[in-house]
Design an enzyme around this catalytic site. Structure first.
Site, PDB file in Angstrom:
ATOM      1  N   ASN A  10       0.526  -1.497  -0.005  1.00 35.38           N
ATOM      2  CA  ASN A  10      -0.229   0.014   0.180  1.00 35.38           C
ATOM      3  C   ASN A  10       1.138   1.363  -0.120  1.00 35.38           C
ATOM      4  OD1 ASN A  10      -2.415   1.773   2.035  1.00 35.38           O
ATOM      5  ND2 ASN A  10      -2.291   1.415  -0.548  1.00 35.38           N
ATOM      6  N   SER A  14      -1.091   0.546  -5.819  1.00 35.27           N
ATOM      7  CA  SER A  14      -2.951   0.943  -4.458  1.00 35.27           C
ATOM      8  C   SER A  14      -3.487   2.340  -4.273  1.00 35.27           C
ATOM      9  CB  SER A  14      -3.430   0.070  -3.583  1.00 35.27           C
ATOM     10  OG  SER A  14      -2.452   0.193  -2.532  1.00 35.27           O
TER      11      SER A  14
END
Ligand code: 4NP
Length: 152
Positions: A10, A14
């Site tokens: 992350n 993303s």
């Protein structure tokens, strides 16, 4: 409509997908991103993702990494995974078929797709790899925005 973008850390893929899709849909959409590991929890996006996003006019400076939770599988309507490992990890967390149906590979949103193809992890790569990832996500998010905006 609530959408979660999922990758490993992350910090690279993303957060970019989140930023790109946010730009393409109305404020009725709730878009977030998460990782399957908590190693970078609380950290900003990778500086190379921030740089490529800025280059294309998107500000992801406010992003902070967080791991996916079981509640996310219930809360979000769609969970778009960057690669097969993220997909498997998300499916593992699901507690019902309804939740499993929410999870897919982001590139499967494309019409002309190589089935189950992946957004490659650019973490160990260079700026060119981040540019390639950005462009793949741009095309996929355009498709997702069109499809889901017409469902709203
Ligand atoms: P991401 O990239 O999953 O696109 O955020 C990575 C981030 C961190 C690591 C690997 C991939 N890592 O090994 O720490």
């Amino acid at each position: 409509m609530k959408i979660l973008m999922l990758c490993l850390g992350n910090i690279c893929r993303s957060p970019l997908a989140e930023g790109i899709l946010k730009q393409k849909v109305s404020d009725d959409f709730e878009i977030d991103s998460a990782g399957t590991i908590d190693m970078h929890q609380g950290k900003k996006a990778d500086s190379r993702s921030i740089k490529i996003a800025t280059h294309y006019g998107i500000d992801i400076n406010a992003h902070r990494s967080r791991p996916i939770t079981t509640q996310d599988l219930e809360y979000y309507d769609y969970i778009f995974c960057m690669d097969q490992n993220n997909y498997k990890d998300a499916i593992y967390l699901c507690q019902s078929d309804e939740q499993r149906l929410k999870v897919s590979l982001i590139l499967n949103a494309l019409e002309k797709k190589d089935i189950n193809s992946e957004v490659p992890d650019p973490y160990w790569g260079n700026a060119n790899d981040f540019d390639k990832v950005y462009k793949m996500l741009e095309v996929a998010c355009e498709k997702i925005a069109k499809k889901l905006s017409s469902k709203q």
